[in-house]
Design a protein around this motif. Structure first.
Motif, PDB file in Angstrom:
ATOM      1  N   GLU A  29      15.181  -9.148   7.692  1.00  0.00           N
ATOM      2  CA  GLU A  29      16.467  -9.606   8.213  1.00  0.00           C
ATOM      3  C   GLU A  29      16.313 -10.918   8.970  1.00  0.00           C
ATOM      4  N   ALA A  30      15.194 -11.090   9.669  1.00  0.00           N
ATOM      5  CA  ALA A  30      14.955 -12.334  10.387  1.00  0.00           C
ATOM      6  C   ALA A  30      14.820 -13.507   9.417  1.00  0.00           C
ATOM      7  N   VAL A  34      21.960 -14.518  23.540  1.00  0.00           N
ATOM      8  CA  VAL A  34      20.501 -14.561  23.701  1.00  0.00           C
ATOM      9  C   VAL A  34      19.816 -14.806  22.351  1.00  0.00           C
ATOM     10  N   SER A  35      20.246 -14.072  21.343  1.00  0.00           N
ATOM     11  CA  SER A  35      19.668 -14.261  20.010  1.00  0.00           C
ATOM     12  C   SER A  35      19.943 -15.661  19.476  1.00  0.00           C
ATOM     13  N   ILE A  36      21.148 -16.178  19.744  1.00  0.00           N
ATOM     14  CA  ILE A  36      21.485 -17.527  19.309  1.00  0.00           C
ATOM     15  C   ILE A  36      20.575 -18.552  19.987  1.00  0.00           C
ATOM     16  N   PHE A  37      20.323 -18.340  21.278  1.00  0.00           N
ATOM     17  CA  PHE A  37      19.438 -19.258  22.016  1.00  0.00           C
ATOM     18  C   PHE A  37      18.059 -19.312  21.367  1.00  0.00           C
ATOM     19  N   TRP A  38      17.485 -18.140  21.095  1.00  0.00           N
ATOM     20  CA  TRP A  38      16.160 -18.118  20.484  1.00  0.00           C
ATOM     21  C   TRP A  38      16.192 -18.642  19.060  1.00  0.00           C
ATOM     22  N   LEU A  56      34.962 -15.889  19.561  1.00  0.00           N
ATOM     23  CA  LEU A  56      34.182 -16.153  20.774  1.00  0.00           C
ATOM     24  C   LEU A  56      33.489 -14.911  21.337  1.00  0.00           C
ATOM     25  N   PRO A  57      34.125 -13.728  21.342  1.00  0.00           N
ATOM     26  CA  PRO A  57      33.412 -12.546  21.857  1.00  0.00           C
ATOM     27  C   PRO A  57      32.122 -12.250  21.088  1.00  0.00           C
ATOM     28  N   THR A  58      32.146 -12.470  19.782  1.00  0.00           N
ATOM     29  CA  THR A  58      30.947 -12.248  18.981  1.00  0.00           C
ATOM     30  C   THR A  58      29.849 -13.232  19.359  1.00  0.00           C
ATOM     31  N   LEU A  59      30.225 -14.476  19.591  1.00  0.00           N
ATOM     32  CA  LEU A  59      29.246 -15.474  20.023  1.00  0.00           C
ATOM     33  C   LEU A  59      28.654 -15.107  21.373  1.00  0.00           C
ATOM     34  N   VAL A  78       9.909 -16.115  15.021  1.00  0.00           N
ATOM     35  CA  VAL A  78      10.367 -16.149  16.413  1.00  0.00           C
ATOM     36  C   VAL A  78      11.360 -15.028  16.689  1.00  0.00           C
ATOM     37  N   LEU A  79      12.345 -14.851  15.815  1.00  0.00           N
ATOM     38  CA  LEU A  79      13.344 -13.798  16.031  1.00  0.00           C
ATOM     39  C   LEU A  79      12.699 -12.412  15.969  1.00  0.00           C
ATOM     40  N   HIS A  80      11.744 -12.239  15.066  1.00  0.00           N
ATOM     41  CA  HIS A  80      11.059 -10.946  14.985  1.00  0.00           C
ATOM     42  C   HIS A  80      10.257 -10.669  16.257  1.00  0.00           C
ATOM     43  N   ALA A  81       9.584 -11.685  16.776  1.00  0.00           N
ATOM     44  CA  ALA A  81       8.739 -11.496  17.964  1.00  0.00           C
ATOM     45  C   ALA A  81       9.558 -11.321  19.235  1.00  0.00           C
ATOM     46  N   VAL A  82      10.667 -12.044  19.347  1.00  0.00           N
ATOM     47  CA  VAL A  82      11.425 -12.044  20.606  1.00  0.00           C
ATOM     48  C   VAL A  82      12.505 -10.974  20.627  1.00  0.00           C
TER      49      VAL A  82
END
Length: 252
Positions: free
Chosen positions: A25-26, A208-212, A200-203, A14-18
């Motif tokens: 790394e994914a 978007v990546s965290i959501f996916w 928090l800034p890193t989060l 999913v991470l690779h595709a999105v």
């Protein structure tokens, strides 16, 4: 343990595709987030006075998952190197490390269990259980195996064979109380350190990546629960096999 690998693979795809993250790394990310955390589940089960054997099974299964995820993480890190291993090499490396971990844990647990029979001092017995946990971890780690899986296997051997053969009643009470306290403190410290390490800034930048990633984890869990476990249950019913876990047999 298969569920951990399935979830890690789903997260990687999913991470690779999105997001376009490289597959190696994914998969590294997938290995990090694929292990289950039973803290909330076990806490709820204890408040509901669930059978002790069932709580122990859930806790032990989670530790095996942690060990599997740790092995997958090591392999994923190697795959990011300048000369990444092939898929076949990775599978063989994983299988060899898994077998070595189980063997080291079983031998260590047996030796500690035999040592427990030589004393009735509850402090010495408690010290031997600490040696079984951390000594086994260090030996397995030095042998490039999974210290987590080795420690879990050693604990199972000591908790079954050793408890039955050599641990005094006074030591059993002390071991249960001390290790429950240590588990509580270390779990709290782990979550605290994670919170401190991720500002928090890193989060926000990686939202978007965290959501996916969350979507991928939920998808992987659905595949494991409804695919692997559901399929296994259907096969049990079709062929009349005994269930892997008899709920009525999980007595306290």
């Amino acid at each position: 343990m298969p569920g951990v690998l399935v979830t890690a693979a789903v997260v990687a795809l999913v991470l690779h595709a999105v997001t376009g993250l490289p597959v190696n790394e994914a998969f590294l990310v997938g290995a990090i987030v694929s292990a289950t955390d039973p803290v909330a589940v076990v806490s709820t089960m204890r408040r509901l006075d669930a059978p002790r054997r069932l709580v122990t099974l859930v806790d032990a299964e989670s530790l095996f998952n942690d060990g599997t995820a740790a092995l997958a993480f090591v392999i994923a890190v190697a795959a990011i190197g300048s000369r990444p291993p092939t898929l076949g090499d990775s599978v063989l490396q994983f299988a060899a490390a898994l077998l070595a971990s189980v063997a080291i844990g079983a031998v260590s647990g047996f030796l500690i269990s035999r040592a427990l029979k030589t004393t009735s001092d509850h402090l010495i017995e408690l010290t031997l259980t600490v040696l079984a946990a951390y000594g086994t971890y260090l030996v397995a780690d030095l042998g490039h195996a999974s210290g987590i899986i080795a420690s879990v296997v050693a604990g199972i051997v000591v908790g079954s064979y050793g408890r039955r053969e050599g641990i005094s009643p006074r030591a059993q009470d002390a071991i249960d109380v001390v290790w429950e306290f240590l588990a509580f403190v270390l779990t709290g410290a782990a979550f605290l350190l994670i919170g401190i390490a991720i500002p928090l800034p890193t989060l926000g930048a990686a939202a978007v990546s965290i959501f996916w990633g969350v979507v991928a984890v939920l998808l992987g869990r659905a595949i494991v629960i409804y695919g692997l476990l559901g399929g296994a249950a259907r096969l049990e019913r079709r062929f009349g096999l005994d269930p892997l876990l008899r709920w009525r047999g999980c007595t306290s």
